[in-house]
Write a protein that holds these residues in place. Sequence first.
Motif, PDB file in Angstrom:
ATOM      1  N   ARG A  47      -4.262  -0.807   8.764  1.00 42.56           N
ATOM      2  CA  ARG A  47      -4.659   0.450   9.413  1.00 42.56           C
ATOM      3  C   ARG A  47      -5.880   1.077   8.731  1.00 42.56           C
ATOM      4  O   ARG A  47      -6.016   2.291   8.629  1.00 42.56           O
ATOM      5  N   GLY A  48      -6.734   0.221   8.234  1.00 42.96           N
ATOM      6  CA  GLY A  48      -7.992   0.681   7.675  1.00 42.96           C
ATOM      7  C   GLY A  48      -7.981   1.009   6.203  1.00 42.96           C
ATOM      8  O   GLY A  48      -9.031   1.285   5.628  1.00 42.96           O
ATOM      9  N   ILE A  49      -6.822   1.002   5.562  1.00 44.39           N
ATOM     10  CA  ILE A  49      -6.757   1.347   4.145  1.00 44.39           C
ATOM     11  C   ILE A  49      -6.148   0.186   3.365  1.00 44.39           C
ATOM     12  O   ILE A  49      -5.406  -0.634   3.907  1.00 44.39           O
ATOM     13  N   VAL A  50      -6.471   0.140   2.074  1.00 47.71           N
ATOM     14  CA  VAL A  50      -5.848  -0.843   1.195  1.00 47.71           C
ATOM     15  C   VAL A  50      -4.423  -0.378   0.926  1.00 47.71           C
ATOM     16  O   VAL A  50      -4.225   0.740   0.429  1.00 47.71           O
ATOM     17  N   PRO A  51      -3.400  -1.164   1.279  1.00 46.89           N
ATOM     18  CA  PRO A  51      -2.017  -0.704   1.120  1.00 46.89           C
ATOM     19  C   PRO A  51      -1.735  -0.185  -0.287  1.00 46.89           C
ATOM     20  O   PRO A  51      -2.146  -0.781  -1.289  1.00 46.89           O
ATOM     21  N   HIS A  52      -1.064   0.971  -0.335  1.00 50.46           N
ATOM     22  CA  HIS A  52      -0.595   1.630  -1.556  1.00 50.46           C
ATOM     23  C   HIS A  52      -1.681   2.423  -2.288  1.00 50.46           C
ATOM     24  O   HIS A  52      -1.354   3.159  -3.229  1.00 50.46           O
ATOM     25  N   LEU A  69     -11.333  -5.345   7.694  1.00 52.74           N
ATOM     26  CA  LEU A  69     -10.690  -4.293   8.473  1.00 52.74           C
ATOM     27  C   LEU A  69     -10.223  -4.832   9.822  1.00 52.74           C
ATOM     28  O   LEU A  69     -11.040  -5.063  10.714  1.00 52.74           O
ATOM     29  N   PRO A  70      -8.918  -5.066  10.030  1.00 48.68           N
ATOM     30  CA  PRO A  70      -8.405  -5.465  11.349  1.00 48.68           C
ATOM     31  C   PRO A  70      -8.450  -4.272  12.312  1.00 48.68           C
ATOM     32  O   PRO A  70      -7.823  -3.242  12.059  1.00 48.68           O
TER      33      PRO A  70
END
Length: 557
Positions: A47-52, A69-70
């Motif tokens: 969703r555009g961010i690096v998880p965590h 970026l998917p």
Amino acid sequence: MAARSLFTPSATTPKFGPRVGTIVLDRGDGASPHQTDTPALLTATSRGIVPHLSRDHIHLTQAIRHIQLPFESFIDRNPPIPTLVGGPHPLHTFLGYSPQNHVITLTLRDPSDGRKMPPNGNDFVSAHCTRGVRKVTASAWSTNVQKCRPDIVIALSDTPFTPAPHSQKRLTKSIERSIAWISDLLRISSETSSADSRPRHILLHMAGGSNADARSEFADRLTDPVEHRDVDTLAPFNTLDEGISGYVFDLLPLRTALLAESRPISPDEADLAGGLVRVSDRHRSSPELSSYLADLLQTSLQNLPQDKPRAVNSPASPHEVLRLVRDVGVDLVDSFWAQRASDMGIALDFHFPVPDDLVVSCSNLRTTRKRGSGKSDLGHNLFDSIYRHDHSRLASTFLDGRSASSDNNPKGFVCDCAACTPRAPSARILHSTVDVQAWQDPACPTSPSALQPPSTRAYIHHLLHTHEMSAHALLTMHNLSVFSGFLAGIRAVVKDAGPEAFAREVARFEEAYDEDLLLWAEAEAMWLEVEWARGKGRLAREKEKQAQSTIGTAVDV
């Protein structure tokens, strides 16, 4: 006339084999080009961010430079929100990335998502968003790309995500559709009638699946002269390949197809724990599988220019990365494997080239476990209770910043992540007189940006078992830094010692580190146990656990 150059290989780069180079991204806005030494890390996002990670975490992590970026995360709304932002860098502005430090590569689908999908059509690709599956046409993709203005865009490709193996007819359709869609992306818009409507840098998925003849046919189609009817709209390109800046290889569907051809899917692989586990989590690499993948990649690249970057998505292990660098030559490597290790509570602890002694200045540290084969794990499962009182730094093969700064002649590699090398903040928000007194207390002086003690294994073990989000944030920053250091080691060996020495170091790495990833299976089981101990349905799961177990670990509910 070729597309704008994106990659500058070293002067002695072979067609296939280990290579180094530089990705030079010129946005055409007058700013200095963004340069990255290769092989380099391609950070995965959700969703555009690096998880965590928060924005501050991202800016603290030097390993995060190239971001994938998917776009499928945003197609649940029409029009997608990022297309409404505007400005010279819409995606950077919307998601909080820095145009000076971060390069954004836009792709439609998440390359690490191996879920079964409805088949693609002649004029659309099926993509998965938060509200289910959506159909994205080639024209809609071109419009979204023009509005989002990514640094690099990956063209649509007809990759089947239906159960393998796939028929010859299906592979032929895949080739025809992929050629049509890259043509559509390169075609000059009738509304602007200007070549500026084209994306500046386009990467292309190499189609053909696990069939070598189909992959060769697709590559040949890229170098064929454009059809007469498209000469004007594709000008000044004489072939489709001239408009392409580089090539992308999604290893997940290739590995899935090769495994389906060799054996049926086991029940363990099919059980994805209610969606918590991904298909790629159960994949393992091997020398034989890596050899098959290398042959397929070489087939695709055989007749294509070698001065364009090659990106690989979803490698299953560092061993697989090393073999593909050695046998093919890759320039961008997806970091999803390292980031999934963070989800499972694993702190990576390995280095390339392998140190002469796996313990680098750390005789008092717990090193990674050695398996029955004599090979060491690639990290530490911090869910394990053995780390409950382990107050050492996360990695034994890396020094923390404070230890390195206190040693006049440090021996070892330094992990610069915010978990191993934290620094005092340059400023603080003082909410009360108590905060002011603490900040000004002469007994506890803290200068801005001063090095602080590293996070310990026991601390993160505690955070994991208390469901603290900061545990995964610290692990993500650490694992990305370790994986980036791994690629830096590859660059150093290839540049300074050459291909033959690199091949010897790859063999040493294979002998030193466990490729079966036994640690991953153990960490996954412990991670799922902790995940199931919270959230919706927790009480029902505890009752079931209590009914099935008599060892006293169940909670009486």
